[in-house]
Design a protein around this motif. Structure first.
Motif, mmCIF file in Angstrom:
data_model
loop_
_atom_site.group_PDB
_atom_site.id
_atom_site.type_symbol
_atom_site.label_atom_id
_atom_site.label_comp_id
_atom_site.label_asym_id
_atom_site.label_seq_id
_atom_site.Cartn_x
_atom_site.Cartn_y
_atom_site.Cartn_z
ATOM 1 N N ASP A 50 -21.375 -41.588 81.400
ATOM 2 C CA ASP A 50 -21.244 -43.145 80.489
ATOM 3 C C ASP A 50 -22.126 -42.444 79.329
ATOM 4 O O ASP A 50 -22.884 -41.814 79.121
ATOM 5 C CB ASP A 50 -22.484 -43.995 81.284
ATOM 6 C CG ASP A 50 -22.302 -45.167 80.719
ATOM 7 O OD1 ASP A 50 -22.954 -45.430 79.931
ATOM 8 O OD2 ASP A 50 -21.745 -46.220 81.548
ATOM 9 N N ASP A 61 -25.723 -43.001 78.796
ATOM 10 C CA ASP A 61 -26.645 -42.054 79.293
ATOM 11 C C ASP A 61 -26.438 -40.643 78.395
ATOM 12 O O ASP A 61 -27.494 -40.014 78.472
ATOM 13 C CB ASP A 61 -26.031 -41.481 80.685
ATOM 14 C CG ASP A 61 -26.174 -42.663 81.854
ATOM 15 O OD1 ASP A 61 -26.813 -43.347 81.781
ATOM 16 O OD2 ASP A 61 -25.289 -42.664 82.851
ATOM 17 N N GLU A 64 -28.916 -41.128 83.540
ATOM 18 C CA GLU A 64 -28.046 -41.778 84.611
ATOM 19 C C GLU A 64 -28.908 -42.326 85.791
ATOM 20 O O GLU A 64 -28.451 -43.291 86.263
ATOM 21 C CB GLU A 64 -27.073 -40.716 85.000
ATOM 22 C CG GLU A 64 -26.086 -41.357 86.064
ATOM 23 C CD GLU A 64 -24.891 -40.257 86.572
ATOM 24 O OE1 GLU A 64 -23.751 -40.352 86.046
ATOM 25 O OE2 GLU A 64 -25.066 -39.192 86.927
ATOM 26 N N ARG A 118 -30.926 -45.077 84.777
ATOM 27 C CA ARG A 118 -30.110 -46.447 84.501
ATOM 28 C C ARG A 118 -29.751 -47.055 86.022
ATOM 29 O O ARG A 118 -29.515 -48.258 86.075
ATOM 30 C CB ARG A 118 -28.712 -46.022 83.752
ATOM 31 C CG ARG A 118 -27.875 -47.229 83.719
ATOM 32 C CD ARG A 118 -26.808 -46.607 82.679
ATOM 33 N NE ARG A 118 -25.995 -45.422 83.100
ATOM 34 C CZ ARG A 118 -25.092 -45.449 84.152
ATOM 35 N NH1 ARG A 118 -24.713 -46.914 84.789
ATOM 36 N NH2 ARG A 118 -24.362 -44.489 84.575
ATOM 37 N N LYS A 119 -29.253 -46.369 86.966
ATOM 38 C CA LYS A 119 -28.779 -46.668 88.275
ATOM 39 C C LYS A 119 -29.970 -47.449 89.014
ATOM 40 O O LYS A 119 -29.751 -48.289 89.564
ATOM 41 C CB LYS A 119 -28.104 -45.606 89.038
ATOM 42 C CG LYS A 119 -26.807 -45.213 88.480
ATOM 43 C CD LYS A 119 -26.198 -44.286 89.378
ATOM 44 C CE LYS A 119 -24.979 -43.694 88.746
ATOM 45 N NZ LYS A 119 -24.231 -42.622 89.675
ATOM 46 N N GLU A 120 -31.209 -46.749 88.855
ATOM 47 C CA GLU A 120 -32.421 -47.408 89.756
ATOM 48 C C GLU A 120 -32.667 -48.726 89.194
ATOM 49 O O GLU A 120 -33.231 -49.557 89.808
ATOM 50 C CB GLU A 120 -33.694 -46.535 89.258
ATOM 51 C CG GLU A 120 -33.550 -45.266 90.168
ATOM 52 C CD GLU A 120 -34.757 -44.187 89.509
ATOM 53 O OE1 GLU A 120 -35.726 -44.574 88.792
ATOM 54 O OE2 GLU A 120 -34.849 -42.951 90.155
ATOM 55 N N ALA A 170 -30.364 -50.875 87.721
ATOM 56 C CA ALA A 170 -29.442 -51.708 87.380
ATOM 57 C C ALA A 170 -29.572 -52.934 87.998
ATOM 58 O O ALA A 170 -29.125 -54.144 87.372
ATOM 59 C CB ALA A 170 -28.067 -50.926 87.983
ATOM 60 N N LYS A 201 -32.255 -55.293 86.259
ATOM 61 C CA LYS A 201 -31.746 -55.504 85.245
ATOM 62 C C LYS A 201 -30.717 -56.513 85.140
ATOM 63 O O LYS A 201 -30.829 -57.471 84.222
ATOM 64 C CB LYS A 201 -31.158 -54.138 84.483
ATOM 65 C CG LYS A 201 -30.642 -54.360 83.000
ATOM 66 C CD LYS A 201 -29.906 -52.885 82.388
ATOM 67 C CE LYS A 201 -29.547 -53.269 81.187
ATOM 68 N NZ LYS A 201 -28.821 -51.917 80.753
ATOM 69 N N LYS A 202 -29.577 -56.481 86.031
ATOM 70 C CA LYS A 202 -28.633 -57.497 85.999
ATOM 71 C C LYS A 202 -29.487 -59.007 86.332
ATOM 72 O O LYS A 202 -28.950 -59.994 85.702
ATOM 73 C CB LYS A 202 -27.910 -57.294 87.237
ATOM 74 C CG LYS A 202 -26.718 -58.356 87.425
ATOM 75 C CD LYS A 202 -25.862 -57.928 88.442
ATOM 76 C CE LYS A 202 -24.703 -59.008 88.736
ATOM 77 N NZ LYS A 202 -23.649 -58.716 89.903
ATOM 78 N N LYS A 228 -38.407 -49.924 83.865
ATOM 79 C CA LYS A 228 -38.215 -51.052 84.686
ATOM 80 C C LYS A 228 -38.930 -52.065 84.392
ATOM 81 O O LYS A 228 -38.783 -53.252 84.666
ATOM 82 C CB LYS A 228 -38.422 -50.324 85.910
ATOM 83 C CG LYS A 228 -38.156 -51.067 87.241
ATOM 84 C CD LYS A 228 -38.616 -50.360 88.547
ATOM 85 C CE LYS A 228 -38.459 -51.371 89.691
ATOM 86 N NZ LYS A 228 -38.730 -50.468 91.273
ATOM 87 N N TYR A 231 -37.955 -55.009 82.393
ATOM 88 C CA TYR A 231 -36.984 -56.126 83.064
ATOM 89 C C TYR A 231 -37.898 -56.904 84.158
ATOM 90 O O TYR A 231 -37.759 -57.933 84.330
ATOM 91 C CB TYR A 231 -35.868 -55.636 83.936
ATOM 92 C CG TYR A 231 -35.061 -54.871 82.563
ATOM 93 C CD1 TYR A 231 -33.932 -55.680 81.867
ATOM 94 C CD2 TYR A 231 -35.153 -53.511 82.351
ATOM 95 C CE1 TYR A 231 -33.242 -55.129 81.130
ATOM 96 C CE2 TYR A 231 -33.908 -52.825 81.574
ATOM 97 C CZ TYR A 231 -33.294 -53.644 80.796
ATOM 98 O OH TYR A 231 -32.473 -53.139 79.802
ATOM 99 N N ASP A 238 -29.801 -52.581 73.643
ATOM 100 C CA ASP A 238 -28.867 -51.478 73.615
ATOM 101 C C ASP A 238 -29.136 -50.826 72.374
ATOM 102 O O ASP A 238 -28.014 -50.087 71.807
ATOM 103 C CB ASP A 238 -27.368 -52.342 73.831
ATOM 104 C CG ASP A 238 -27.236 -52.516 75.167
ATOM 105 O OD1 ASP A 238 -27.653 -52.084 75.975
ATOM 106 O OD2 ASP A 238 -26.538 -53.676 75.154
#
Length: 634
Positions: free
Chosen positions: A292, A295, A367, A370-372, A374, A377-378, A452, A455, A471
């Motif tokens: 990504d 990342d 990476e 970011r996944k942790e 995700a 964050k959404k 984290k 968020y 971003d």
């Protein structure tokens, strides 16, 4: 009989058409030539543009192979610059600083790939200076011309001289245009260093200090980073008309320094976009994996410099490159820069497997992070989107920094605490360019926490969305992020907590010079005839002496104590801002650890060792008991 407004609107005839000479036009519309005026608290304020315009001409001489030394002296109100290039042709000394569209930059044989192209720079400096002097030295002869606000006041005559070839310029910014201006040393140091980094072999002697670089952008990143925080040694390359350097650190976000023909393009442009894309492409090509892009670029610290013939900037202040081609070759800037960066980076990683391994580990760490976050964050972004429909914390303004409208350059957001403080600012602000974000209390101390928390904490999440920096800085909505807290212990604590938030998660916002502290008056000294607002004890004493008698003295402790009518004067034309600056030798993590970490004993000893005792209210001669005096001093 007076005409109605409607009738006056139709009084449009030959008398309505006005012609201004070059000097009048520059003074009437300075924003067209140097951007905003400002007072010097921001690095893109007009007084720094004046300095740049003069030095840029010296740099252009150096780039053409004439002159390896530039002498610069800057005091509180005066700037002098001496180069040792070819010197202005003596017959044109007056014209090149006082006639628009007169200059050598139109002749591509005399100057190639220079910063100045339109023959405007020194004319703007001349018109906006209370005093301006230019003197050229050529082949044993010299000519001098002096001006006041662009008007010639001397009789330029050619005389003999023993001085070396070159040009001398001296000016004093007009304080009727640049009100309450002051030069900030850190901004000027950065300016001189950038000139040195981008012109290897050039020496700038500035206020007794020597600025010199041997390795260009590699030296720049060495100065901007701390070796302990880097994942691998800085990578750097230099080719024809292009140079770049990059590394990965440990901080959040991306940090870039971009330049065109020696001009610091603080808002980036086509070359920076291509550089970022080239990094991603080079990494993907080497690892043969579709990482990504976020990342790959997370924690990147990079610098890019290109040389472009006849560059197209999006404004006279040249902060963003708009050129699409590398004239005269015709290669697209995006293609040229992107291909060069991707190719050289891929080759370097093949030759340096240790660096490649360290880079891959950093990318994979980003990476995982970011996944942790995700999921949370959404959810947080969905909450923020709903809140934005009616965000009570944000009173927005009309124009924003990320928009094309030039009024967005002046956009500001005040971060306040409590309803009373935000209420005063909201009622007195300029709704065109000033927004207000209200905190409900002391924010969380986020030092040592992961992103984290941004968020999970609703207030932090709403703040990052209000600024639009999730971003990166490309979408930043306000040019100045202003922390506005009370002048008491609680206010100082909130200030520290907010600065910790920015330095921990968005350090590039601070490093790019967007964060400021609002200074508000501590005292109001007045009688029936005059009111003076004072920002320090010294100013208060001076005001008391000036007014005389027994004036009424008010001590402001909170922003809410200041009426909206009064507050309007403190956040308008005469606003006083203190920029949040990081010294080039600062170790960011150590600073945060010391002030906001858990090293209580070290911090306590520091505070005790640096206490300052104010004795102005203690009259030692009238204190009979020594123990009482000791208690008062303590």
């Amino acid at each position: 009989m007076a005409k109605s407004e409607k009738e006056s609107m139709f009084d449009y005839d030959e008398s309505s058409i006005k012609s201004l000479d070059w000097r009048e036009h520059i003074r009437l519309r300075p924003g067209m030539y140097i951007g905003k005026l400002g007072d010097g608290s921001s690095k893109d304020d007009g007084i720094y543009v004046l300095v740049k315009e003069v030095i840029d001409n010296c740099i252009d001489e150096h780039m053409m192979g004439f002159g390896k030394v530039i002498d610069v002296t800057i005091t509180e109100s005066k700037v002098t610059v001496r180069d040792y290039g070819r010197g202005i042709p003596l017959g044109k000394v007056v014209d090149v600083v006082s006639k628009i569209n007169t200059g050598a930059k139109y002749d591509s044989g005399a100057f190639q790939k220079s910063v100045g192209l339109n023959g405007v720079g020194t004319k703007a400096v001349n018109a906006l200076s209370s005093y301006f002097k230019v003197q050229a030295y050529r082949e044993g002869a010299t000519k001098l011309a002096e001006f006041k606000k662009g008007v010639l006041t001397s009789d330029p005559k050619q005389t003999k001289t023993d001085e070396k070839n070159g040009t001398y310029v001296e000016f004093e910014p007009d304080n009727t245009m640049f009100k309450h201006y002051h030069f900030i040393p850190e901004y000027l140091d950065d300016l001189m260093w950038n000139y040195a980094f981008l012109n290897a072999g050039l020496t700038i002697n500035y206020n007794g200090q020597k600025f010199y670089s041997k390795d260009g952008l590699l030296d720049l990143l060495k100065q901007k980073t701390n070796p302990e925080e880097l994942r691998y040694p800085i990578i750097s390359f230099k080719g024809n008309d292009i140079e770049f350097a990059l590394t990965h650190g440990n901080q959040y976000g991306e940090e870039y320094y971009s330049f065109v023909n020696g001009q610091n393009t603080t808002q980036g442009g086509t070359h920076l976009a291509a550089f970022r894309e080239g990094i991603v492409r080079g990494v993907r090509d080497f690892f043969k994996k579709d990482f990504d892009a976020s990342d790959i670029r997370a924690s990147v610290i990079g610098a890019i410099a290109v040389r472009v013939q006849e560059p197209v900037f999006e404004s006279q202040t040249k902060t963003k490159l708009g050129s699409l081609t590398m004239a005269p070759e015709g290669a697209a800037v995006k293609t040229f820069v992107g291909d060069y960066v991707a190719k050289e980076l891929e080759i370097y990683l093949h030759k340096n497997p240790t660096v490649a391994d360290a880079m891959q580990k950093r990318i994979m760490q980003s990476e995982r992070e970011r996944k942790e976050i995700a999921g949370i964050k959404k959810l947080a972004n969905e909450r923020a989107k709903k809140a934005n429909l009616h965000n009570r914390k944000l009173r927005d303004c009309r124009y924003h920094f990320d928009e094309k409208n030039p009024k967005g350059v002046d956009s500001q957001i005040f971060i306040t605490e409590g309803d009373s403080a935000s209420g005063s600012i909201t009622k007195s602000r300029d709704v065109e360019s000033q927004a207000v974000f209200s905190l409900r209390g002391k924010p969380l101390n986020c030092f040592g926490l992961s992103k984290k928390v941004v968020y999970e904490n609703e207030e932090f999440n709403l703040l990052q969305h209000a600024l639009n920096i999730e971003d990166g800085l490309e979408g930043l909505r306000y040019n100045k992020v202003i922390i506005a807290t009370d002048a008491d212990v609680d206010g100082m604590h909130i200030r520290l907590l907010l600065m910790t938030f920015f330095l921990q998660f968005f350090p590039d916002l601070v490093k790019a010079g967007h964060v400021f502290i609002l200074e508000t008056p501590l005292f109001r000294v007045r009688n029936k005839k005059e009111t003076i607002y004072c920002y320090s004890e010294e100013e208060k004493q001076a005001a008391i002496k000036k007014i005389g008698g027994k004036p009424e003295i008010t001590r402001f402790k909170g922003l809410g104590e200041i009426s909206p009518d009064e507050f309007g004067g403190f956040i308008g034309e005469d606003i006083r801002l203190q920029p949040v600056l990081l010294h080039k030798d600062s170790h960011l993590q150590r600073i945060l650890e010391f002030y906001m970490g858990k090293n209580t004993q070290d911090r306590q000893e520091f505070i005790i060792g640096n206490l300052r005792v104010e004795m102005d209210k203690v009259d030692k001669n009238n204190v009979e008991d020594p123990e009482v005096l000791e208690d008062q001093e303590a």
